[in-house]
Design a protein around this motif. Structure first.
Motif, PDB file in Angstrom:
ATOM      1  N   GLY A 238     -14.451 -11.426  14.822  1.00 56.53           N
ATOM      2  CA  GLY A 238     -14.072 -12.151  16.041  1.00 56.53           C
ATOM      3  C   GLY A 238     -13.826 -11.221  17.222  1.00 56.53           C
ATOM      4  N   ASN A 239     -13.172 -10.104  16.931  1.00 54.33           N
ATOM      5  CA  ASN A 239     -12.801  -9.154  17.990  1.00 54.33           C
ATOM      6  C   ASN A 239     -11.975  -9.807  19.094  1.00 54.33           C
ATOM      7  OD1 ASN A 239     -12.752  -6.545  19.086  1.00 54.33           O
ATOM      8  ND2 ASN A 239     -14.518  -6.983  20.419  1.00 54.33           N
ATOM      9  N   CYS A 240     -11.406 -10.947  18.784  1.00 51.76           N
ATOM     10  CA  CYS A 240     -10.665 -11.730  19.782  1.00 51.76           C
ATOM     11  C   CYS A 240      -9.468 -10.937  20.310  1.00 51.76           C
ATOM     12  CB  CYS A 240     -10.161 -13.026  19.166  1.00 51.76           C
ATOM     13  SG  CYS A 240     -11.358 -13.867  18.088  1.00 51.76           S
ATOM     14  N   CYS A 243      -8.997  -8.754  23.531  1.00 51.38           N
ATOM     15  CA  CYS A 243      -8.569  -9.327  24.824  1.00 51.38           C
ATOM     16  C   CYS A 243      -7.317 -10.198  24.663  1.00 51.38           C
ATOM     17  CB  CYS A 243      -9.678 -10.181  25.418  1.00 51.38           C
ATOM     18  SG  CYS A 243     -11.209  -9.274  25.727  1.00 51.38           S
ATOM     19  N   HIS A 244      -7.286 -10.976  23.574  1.00 45.58           N
ATOM     20  CA  HIS A 244      -6.150 -11.878  23.319  1.00 45.58           C
ATOM     21  C   HIS A 244      -5.205 -11.162  22.346  1.00 45.58           C
ATOM     22  CE1 HIS A 244      -8.246 -15.306  25.220  1.00 45.58           C
ATOM     23  NE2 HIS A 244      -9.326 -15.006  24.521  1.00 45.58           N
ATOM     24  N   THR A 306      -8.243 -13.799  31.499  1.00 42.26           N
ATOM     25  CA  THR A 306      -8.073 -14.144  30.087  1.00 42.26           C
ATOM     26  C   THR A 306      -6.762 -14.907  29.922  1.00 42.26           C
ATOM     27  OG1 THR A 306      -9.171 -12.049  29.539  1.00 42.26           O
ATOM     28  CG2 THR A 306      -8.005 -13.200  27.758  1.00 42.26           C
ATOM     29  N   PRO A 307      -6.831 -16.163  29.449  1.00 37.56           N
ATOM     30  CA  PRO A 307      -5.582 -16.922  29.300  1.00 37.56           C
ATOM     31  C   PRO A 307      -4.870 -16.581  27.993  1.00 37.56           C
ATOM     32  CG  PRO A 307      -7.453 -18.319  28.730  1.00 37.56           C
ATOM     33  CD  PRO A 307      -8.015 -16.956  29.097  1.00 37.56           C
ATOM     34  N   LYS A 315      -4.228 -28.145  23.876  1.00 32.97           N
ATOM     35  CA  LYS A 315      -5.081 -28.424  25.027  1.00 32.97           C
ATOM     36  C   LYS A 315      -6.150 -29.457  24.691  1.00 32.97           C
ATOM     37  CE  LYS A 315      -5.766 -25.547  28.236  1.00 32.97           C
ATOM     38  NZ  LYS A 315      -6.315 -24.495  29.120  1.00 32.97           N
ATOM     39  N   PHE A 318     -10.931 -26.781  27.515  1.00 35.14           N
ATOM     40  CA  PHE A 318     -10.809 -25.331  27.370  1.00 35.14           C
ATOM     41  C   PHE A 318     -11.661 -24.587  28.376  1.00 35.14           C
ATOM     42  CE2 PHE A 318      -9.862 -27.446  23.450  1.00 35.14           C
ATOM     43  CZ  PHE A 318      -8.703 -26.830  23.017  1.00 35.14           C
ATOM     44  N   PHE A 319     -11.186 -23.417  28.745  1.00 36.45           N
ATOM     45  CA  PHE A 319     -11.812 -22.498  29.722  1.00 36.45           C
ATOM     46  C   PHE A 319     -11.609 -23.018  31.148  1.00 36.45           C
ATOM     47  CE2 PHE A 319     -14.030 -21.607  25.732  1.00 36.45           C
ATOM     48  CZ  PHE A 319     -13.886 -20.240  25.644  1.00 36.45           C
ATOM     49  N   HIS A 320     -12.020 -22.178  32.125  1.00 31.20           N
ATOM     50  CA  HIS A 320     -11.699 -22.484  33.526  1.00 31.20           C
ATOM     51  C   HIS A 320     -12.332 -23.777  34.003  1.00 31.20           C
ATOM     52  CE1 HIS A 320     -15.681 -20.658  34.181  1.00 31.20           C
ATOM     53  NE2 HIS A 320     -15.711 -21.397  35.273  1.00 31.20           N
ATOM     54  N   TYR A 334     -17.969 -18.610  20.982  1.00 31.87           N
ATOM     55  CA  TYR A 334     -17.951 -17.152  20.881  1.00 31.87           C
ATOM     56  C   TYR A 334     -18.891 -16.668  19.765  1.00 31.87           C
ATOM     57  CZ  TYR A 334     -13.861 -16.407  23.908  1.00 31.87           C
ATOM     58  OH  TYR A 334     -13.005 -16.315  24.967  1.00 31.87           O
ATOM     59  N   ASN A 368     -19.569  -9.900  29.654  1.00 34.42           N
ATOM     60  CA  ASN A 368     -19.077  -9.139  28.516  1.00 34.42           C
ATOM     61  C   ASN A 368     -20.071  -9.262  27.358  1.00 34.42           C
ATOM     62  OD1 ASN A 368     -17.463  -8.850  25.863  1.00 34.42           O
ATOM     63  ND2 ASN A 368     -16.220  -7.876  27.432  1.00 34.42           N
TER      64      ASN A 368
HETATM   65  C1  HEC Z   1     -13.771  -9.703  26.255  1.00 32.37           C
HETATM   66  C2  HEC Z   1     -12.522 -10.456  26.286  1.00 32.37           C
HETATM   67  C3  HEC Z   1     -12.412 -11.654  25.360  1.00 32.37           C
HETATM   68  C4  HEC Z   1     -12.677 -11.719  24.009  1.00 32.37           C
HETATM   69  C5  HEC Z   1     -13.201 -10.630  23.082  1.00 32.37           C
HETATM   70  C6  HEC Z   1     -12.329 -13.054  23.607  1.00 32.37           C
HETATM   71  N1  HEC Z   1     -11.891 -13.787  24.681  1.00 32.37           N
HETATM   72 FE1  HEC Z   1     -11.271 -15.699  24.654  1.00 32.37          FE
HETATM   73  N2  HEC Z   1     -11.127 -15.701  26.663  1.00 32.37           N
HETATM   74  C7  HEC Z   1     -11.421 -14.632  27.480  1.00 32.37           C
HETATM   75  C8  HEC Z   1     -11.517 -15.069  28.842  1.00 32.37           C
HETATM   76  C9  HEC Z   1     -11.802 -14.204  30.074  1.00 32.37           C
HETATM   77  C10 HEC Z   1     -11.307 -16.459  28.825  1.00 32.37           C
HETATM   78  C11 HEC Z   1     -11.394 -17.410  30.040  1.00 32.37           C
HETATM   79  C12 HEC Z   1     -12.862 -17.482  30.455  1.00 32.37           C
HETATM   80  C13 HEC Z   1     -13.209 -18.620  31.384  1.00 32.37           C
HETATM   81  O1  HEC Z   1     -12.489 -19.609  31.451  1.00 32.37           O
HETATM   82  O2  HEC Z   1     -14.261 -18.486  32.033  1.00 32.37           O
HETATM   83  C14 HEC Z   1     -11.049 -16.826  27.446  1.00 32.37           C
HETATM   84  C15 HEC Z   1     -10.723 -18.102  27.014  1.00 32.37           C
HETATM   85  C16 HEC Z   1     -10.534 -18.465  25.690  1.00 32.37           C
HETATM   86  C17 HEC Z   1     -10.172 -19.781  25.245  1.00 32.37           C
HETATM   87  C18 HEC Z   1      -9.855 -20.984  26.154  1.00 32.37           C
HETATM   88  C19 HEC Z   1      -8.360 -21.040  26.414  1.00 32.37           C
HETATM   89  C20 HEC Z   1      -7.925 -22.046  27.432  1.00 32.37           C
HETATM   90  O3  HEC Z   1      -6.728 -22.086  27.731  1.00 32.37           O
HETATM   91  O4  HEC Z   1      -8.741 -22.811  27.958  1.00 32.37           O
HETATM   92  C21 HEC Z   1     -10.105 -19.745  23.883  1.00 32.37           C
HETATM   93  C22 HEC Z   1      -9.766 -20.885  22.945  1.00 32.37           C
HETATM   94  C23 HEC Z   1     -10.441 -18.393  23.485  1.00 32.37           C
HETATM   95  N3  HEC Z   1     -10.683 -17.644  24.607  1.00 32.37           N
HETATM   96  C24 HEC Z   1     -10.480 -17.958  22.182  1.00 32.37           C
HETATM   97  C25 HEC Z   1     -11.039 -16.737  21.801  1.00 32.37           C
HETATM   98  C26 HEC Z   1     -11.383 -16.392  20.435  1.00 32.37           C
HETATM   99  C27 HEC Z   1     -11.122 -17.273  19.222  1.00 32.37           C
HETATM  100  C28 HEC Z   1     -11.980 -15.174  20.480  1.00 32.37           C
HETATM  101  C29 HEC Z   1     -12.636 -14.407  19.345  1.00 32.37           C
HETATM  102  C30 HEC Z   1     -13.655 -15.137  18.610  1.00 32.37           C
HETATM  103  C31 HEC Z   1     -11.969 -14.742  21.867  1.00 32.37           C
HETATM  104  N4  HEC Z   1     -11.395 -15.705  22.630  1.00 32.37           N
HETATM  105  C32 HEC Z   1     -12.452 -13.516  22.308  1.00 32.37           C
HETATM  106  C33 HEC Z   1     -11.593 -13.322  27.059  1.00 32.37           C
HETATM  107  C34 HEC Z   1     -11.936 -12.954  25.768  1.00 32.37           C
END
Ligand code: HEC
Ligand code: HEC
Length: 409
Positions: A238-240, A243-244, A306-307, A315, A318-320, A334, A368
């Motif tokens: 996931g590498n989530c 950022c998160h 990044t939220p 929610k 999701f997303f912006h 993702y 990214n």
């Molecule tokens: C490189 C940085 C990065 C990584 C890695 C990343 N995210 Fe995110 N995430 C973001 C950003 C930036 C946003 C908002 C983007 C947008 O709305 O355009 C976001 C938004 C989200 C949201 C929506 C949240 C909301 O409040 O609407 C979710 C759910 C989420 N990410 C889950 C994940 C998960 C699960 C992973 C791994 C599989 C992950 N992210 C990996 C940067 C990242």
């Protein structure tokens, strides 16, 4: 902390004093008392629809306390304006866990960043999806005055409404008997109160989720949730967490589930947002159009902040741009944005896939491409179905205890 007030709340309050909202330096005890007063005023204002031109919209109408202070509705944008018929342009973010958002900066060096403070993490911080304001007080001016939100004609209109509320006397007690005859100061005081309320720890950052209990050694996670956490943190999966952020900071502060970075992930264009009916309209985040100071900076087009993922399971969009309606889809995006783009993006007239269909091609270099992204069409997705389910299970452990009770779970 005493009175449940955060250090930032006190800093903000002291800063407000320095700005002339109230004369004279304050002792620490006075600063606490002042912050408590402003917090209570801010709380009343936050829930008061009488502060809007329609008389029917409070901050809480969009930022629902039962949904982690994000939107209760699945609609990607809310209606506002004097007749509540003007659509917004972005999804409503949560107001929980904003206390640690740093001021916007184009270059960010993080002392927590794997020990290397020389790495420039790029644009970071600021409030709203594009980081265009730095403090809650500054931010609160936007919805109070936006023609598609609470739609006051100007600061004076807000102050006139404020003077008619049941808490007008409390406002006078805080800012002076003549405050309503000084509308500029009164408006500054009003937004300061809202910004101070947003720093209230018990309301906005209780750290009461099952994951917090787990981190504190006071609770357990299931095998599936633990596996989801491992996938969330694994740089090759996931590498989530890159950022998160999901682990406590060096100072022991629980994780915020964001590094506050401004990043382009290329969420699909959402045709359900009325502004998007105009194909020439594109929300490019940091480079505009809502943010105007960096509008000629191509390298910032497509970036959004990044939220936090705390309370994300509450929610409804999701997303912006609110494109996704289930957490599972948001995570699945993702996993296969690049390996199966046809599943996510619209089609061109000739039937081919319109990859990254909400970001003009000249900005694609901003995208990214780190894992889980960066695959080629036809590659295996970064996460399989069971792995996506496990990450969703983990994200469900991030809901604060009071929210679980309200949701009846
Ligand atoms: C490189 C940085 C990065 C990584 C890695 C990343 N995210 Fe995110 N995430 C973001 C950003 C930036 C946003 C908002 C983007 C947008 O709305 O355009 C976001 C938004 C989200 C949201 C929506 C949240 C909301 O409040 O609407 C979710 C759910 C989420 N990410 C889950 C994940 C998960 C699960 C992973 C791994 C599989 C992950 N992210 C990996 C940067 C990242
Ligand atoms: C009509 C719906 C609506 C109302 C009413 C509203 N907001 Fe918002 N709020 C939003 C949206 C949409 C955003 C994201 C705006 C953006 O990114 O440009 C937002 C963003 C925010 C943010 C920044 C969150 C972050 O993640 O950086 C704060 C703080 C906030 N609102 C506080 C308030 C306060 C205080 C009020 C009342 C004075 C209020 N809002 C009224 C819809 C609303």
């Amino acid at each position: 902390m005493a009175l449940g007030l955060s250090a930032p709340a006190i800093r903000h309050t002291v800063a407000a004093e320095a700005n002339g909202v109230h004369p004279g330096p304050l002792s620490r005890a006075q600063a606490f008392a002042r912050a408590a007063t402003l917090t209570e005023l801010g709380r009343q204002m936050f829930f008061d629809p009488a502060l809007s031109a329609s008389g029917r919209q409070a901050c809480a109408s969009c930022h629902d306390p039962k949904h982690g202070f994000s939107s209760a509705s699945a609609a990607p944008v809310e209606m506002g304006g004097p007749a509540l018929d003007r659509p917004g342009q972005r999804a409503v973010p949560t107001l929980r866990y904003l206390q640690a958002v740093p001021a916007f900066s184009e270059h960010f060096y993080d002392s927590e960043d794997e020990g290397d403070e020389s790495v420039d993490n790029g644009p970071t911080g600021g409030l709203t999806w594009d980081g265009r304001v730095d403090r809650g007080a500054e931010q609160a001016r936007i919805p109070l005055l936006s023609p598609f939100e609470m739609a006051n004609a100007g600061p004076d209109a807000v102050v006139a409404r404020l003077a008619r509320t049941a808490y007008a006397d409390a406002f006078k007690a805080a800012f002076g008997d003549d405050i309503f005859s000084r509308p500029t100061d009164a408006f500054d005081g009003a937004v300061e109160a809202l910004g101070t309320f947003e720093q209230d720890a018990a309301t906005f950052y209780p750290y009461s989720s099952r994951y917090d209990a787990f981190l504190a050694g006071k609770g357990t996670l299931t095998a599936q949730e633990l596996h989801g956490r491992a996938l969330f943190e694994d740089p090759a999966k996931g590498n989530c967490a890159s950022c998160h952020l999901s682990e406590p900071a060096n100072d022991g502060e629980p994780p915020q589930f964001t590094d506050f970075g401004l990043i382009a992930v290329a969420v699909p264009r959402n045709p359900a947002i009325p502004a998007n009916a105009d194909s020439a309209y594109v929300d490019l985040g940091v480079c505009g159009p809502l943010r105007t100071d960096l509008k000629r900076r191509d390298e910032y087009c497509g970036l959004f902040r990044t939220p936090t993922l705390r309370n994300v399971a509450l929610k409804k969009n999701f997303f912006h741009n609110g494109f996704f309606h289930t957490l599972r889809d948001a995570v699945a995006f993702y996993a296969s944005r690049d390996s199966d783009p046809g599943h996510w993006y619209a089609k061109n007239a000739d039937g081919s896939v319109h990859r990254y269909d909400d970001l003009p091609q000249r900005y694609w270099a901003n995208l990214n491409q780190d894992p889980p992204f960066g695959r080629k069409p036809g590659d295996k997705p970064a996460l399989d179905d069971a792995e996506i389910d496990d990450i969703v299970a983990f994200l469900n452990t991030l809901t604060d205890a009071d929210q679980l009770q309200q949701a009846g779970q």
